[in-house]
Scaffold this active site. Structure first.
Site, PDB file in Angstrom:
ATOM      1  CB  SER A 140      47.746  56.847 -56.807  1.00 20.26           C
ATOM      2  OG  SER A 140      46.362  56.771 -57.087  1.00 20.26           O
ATOM      3  CE1 TYR A 153      47.022  52.150 -53.746  1.00 24.89           C
ATOM      4  CE2 TYR A 153      45.833  54.112 -54.463  1.00 24.89           C
ATOM      5  CZ  TYR A 153      46.699  53.068 -54.735  1.00 24.89           C
ATOM      6  OH  TYR A 153      47.230  52.934 -55.990  1.00 24.89           O
TER       7      TYR A 153
HETATM    8  N1  LIG Z   1      45.937  49.853 -61.158  1.00 22.75           N
HETATM    9  C1  LIG Z   1      45.639  51.099 -60.883  1.00 22.75           C
HETATM   10  O1  LIG Z   1      44.553  51.583 -61.237  1.00 22.75           O
HETATM   11  C2  LIG Z   1      46.612  51.973 -60.152  1.00 22.75           C
HETATM   12  C3  LIG Z   1      46.324  53.344 -60.088  1.00 22.75           C
HETATM   13  C4  LIG Z   1      47.220  54.185 -59.441  1.00 22.75           C
HETATM   14  C5  LIG Z   1      48.369  53.667 -58.886  1.00 22.75           C
HETATM   15  N2  LIG Z   1      48.611  52.331 -58.962  1.00 22.75           N
HETATM   16  C6  LIG Z   1      49.835  51.860 -58.357  1.00 22.75           C
HETATM   17  O2  LIG Z   1      50.597  51.194 -59.347  1.00 22.75           O
HETATM   18  C7  LIG Z   1      51.450  50.230 -58.717  1.00 22.75           C
HETATM   19  C8  LIG Z   1      51.311  48.893 -59.430  1.00 22.75           C
HETATM   20  O3  LIG Z   1      50.012  48.406 -59.229  1.00 22.75           O
HETATM   21  P1  LIG Z   1      49.235  47.495 -60.307  1.00 22.75           P
HETATM   22  O4  LIG Z   1      48.084  48.275 -60.763  1.00 22.75           O
HETATM   23  O5  LIG Z   1      50.191  46.958 -61.297  1.00 22.75           O
HETATM   24  O6  LIG Z   1      48.667  46.363 -59.336  1.00 22.75           O
HETATM   25  P2  LIG Z   1      49.035  44.803 -59.158  1.00 22.75           P
HETATM   26  O7  LIG Z   1      48.322  44.411 -57.925  1.00 22.75           O
HETATM   27  O8  LIG Z   1      48.784  44.078 -60.412  1.00 22.75           O
HETATM   28  O9  LIG Z   1      50.614  44.814 -58.936  1.00 22.75           O
HETATM   29  C9  LIG Z   1      51.211  45.151 -57.717  1.00 22.75           C
HETATM   30  C10 LIG Z   1      52.432  44.266 -57.541  1.00 22.75           C
HETATM   31  O10 LIG Z   1      53.048  44.621 -56.294  1.00 22.75           O
HETATM   32  C11 LIG Z   1      53.394  43.413 -55.638  1.00 22.75           C
HETATM   33  N3  LIG Z   1      53.503  43.595 -54.194  1.00 22.75           N
HETATM   34  C12 LIG Z   1      52.507  43.746 -53.289  1.00 22.75           C
HETATM   35  N4  LIG Z   1      53.029  43.812 -52.048  1.00 22.75           N
HETATM   36  C13 LIG Z   1      54.382  43.719 -52.182  1.00 22.75           C
HETATM   37  C14 LIG Z   1      55.461  43.726 -51.266  1.00 22.75           C
HETATM   38  N5  LIG Z   1      55.272  43.840 -49.942  1.00 22.75           N
HETATM   39  N6  LIG Z   1      56.720  43.627 -51.768  1.00 22.75           N
HETATM   40  C15 LIG Z   1      56.929  43.506 -53.100  1.00 22.75           C
HETATM   41  N7  LIG Z   1      55.934  43.468 -54.006  1.00 22.75           N
HETATM   42  C16 LIG Z   1      54.673  43.574 -53.549  1.00 22.75           C
HETATM   43  C17 LIG Z   1      52.273  42.453 -56.008  1.00 22.75           C
HETATM   44  O11 LIG Z   1      52.641  41.103 -55.766  1.00 22.75           O
HETATM   45  C18 LIG Z   1      52.054  42.781 -57.475  1.00 22.75           C
HETATM   46  O12 LIG Z   1      52.901  42.020 -58.318  1.00 22.75           O
HETATM   47  C19 LIG Z   1      51.044  50.216 -57.242  1.00 22.75           C
HETATM   48  O13 LIG Z   1      51.925  51.019 -56.498  1.00 22.75           O
HETATM   49  C20 LIG Z   1      49.670  50.848 -57.263  1.00 22.75           C
HETATM   50  O14 LIG Z   1      49.344  51.436 -56.019  1.00 22.75           O
HETATM   51  C21 LIG Z   1      47.773  51.473 -59.581  1.00 22.75           C
END
Ligand SMILES: NC(=O)c1ccc[n+]([C@@H]2O[C@H](COP(=O)([O-])OP(=O)(O)OC[C@H]3O[C@@H](n4cnc5c(N)ncnc54)[C@H](O)[C@@H]3O)[C@@H](O)[C@H]2O)c1
Length: 261
Positions: A140, A153
């Site tokens: 991130s 986080y």
């Molecule tokens: N959206 C943002 O702004 C952002 C920014 C930086 C990093 N991220 C990272 O990107 C990645 C994807 O996030 P996103 O934005 O698509 O969010 P999201 O919440 O839409 O997707 C996350 C997915 O992870 C799954 N998940 C959660 N716990 C789990 C577990 N124990 N086992 C398996 N799957 C699990 C959820 O069900 C969901 O489908 C994450 O690692 C998040 O930390 C997101």
């Protein structure tokens, strides 16, 4: 010809958001993909839409060793080998550090940090057995800087970069490259949970998101999950053949500095 022709990749957290876009793009580029998540209905539907010959879904809670073992077996049963992994699953909790319950901190560590470790530990030997490949970890913007109210986080995302660097060094001789994506704000349910709330006004929540990121991100907007997927593709294919152990920021310039206009 696709950039991932012949490859078999496990994508975690693939039911929605960035993981969904990574699964879609990887299949479009010729890979066969094992989708893992805890949202079984959405994951099953996505795999069915992509097609059984190129996509399968398994329930994969990334915190569970037995789920990882079962996922590796499922990928090999379906597609014969595994030569790629995208550790994408993650959760976000907002809290001031001094108010964060231990259980909440540990839950974030379990999913974001332990989940990534278990993925590397389980899948790296399979990738080695397939002759080499790639691992992409999802860190991130907050792996590289601080941000108020996301202490647990940010700590886990800093840890993901540590895991990425150590794995890259340890696995290079096994022909496995390991890199990390560091997204800024991306338009998924994680950044905009109101979009999932039937009581919320979607137009109002979109307006609030647009207004916030217009001000704080130099490119003036929130990122789209497909834009992160394209970076994960680059790090999973031969275009990045001489790159390992590195964090790659995809944030519209947010980390570069504060916008004054
Ligand atoms: N959206 C943002 O702004 C952002 C920014 C930086 C990093 N991220 C990272 O990107 C990645 C994807 O996030 P996103 O934005 O698509 O969010 P999201 O919440 O839409 O997707 C996350 C997915 O992870 C799954 N998940 C959660 N716990 C789990 C577990 N124990 N086992 C398996 N799957 C699990 C959820 O069900 C969901 O489908 C994450 O690692 C998040 O930390 C997101």
């Amino acid at each position: 010809m696709g950039k991932l022709d012949g490859r078999v990749v496990i994508v975690t957290g693939a039911a929605r958001g960035q993981g969904e876009q990574e699964a879609r793009l990887f299949v479009a580029e010729g890979a066969r993909v094992l989708l893992g998540d805890v949202l079984d209905g959405q994951g099953e539907a996505l795999a069915a839409e992509l097609g059984e010959d190129v996509a399968r879904y398994v329930h994969l809670d990334v915190t569970r060793e037995d789920d990882w073992e079962a996922a590796a077996v499922a990928a090999k049963d379906a597609f014969g080998k595994i030569d790629g992994l995208v550790n994408n699953a993650g959760i976000l909790r907002f809290n001031e550090l001094v108010s964060t319950p231990l259980a909440e901190f540990q839950q974030v560590v379990q999913v974001n940090q332990v989940g990534c470790f278990l993925g590397i530990r389980t899948v790296a030997p399979e990738i080695e057995a397939a002759g080499g490949g790639t691992i992409v970890n999802t860190a991130s913007y907050t792996a590289l800087t601080g941000m108020a109210f996301v202490g647990a986080y940010a700590a886990t995302k800093h840890a993901v970069l540590g895991l990425t660097r150590v794995a890259a060094v340890e696995l290079a001789a096994r022909k496995i490259r390991v890199n990390a994506v560091c997204p800024g704000a991306v338009d998924t349910p994680m950044t905009n949970p109101a979009a999932l709330d039937p009581a919320a006004d979607p137009a109002e929540s979109k307006r609030a998101v647009d207004e916030l990121y217009r001000k704080v991100v130099p490119l003036g907007r929130i990122g789209q999950p497909a834009e992160v997927a394209r970076l994960a593709l680059f790090l999973s294919c031969e275009d990045s053949s001489y790159i390992t152990g590195q964090p790659f920021v995809v944030d519209g310039g947010w980390l570069a500095g504060v916008s004054v206009i």
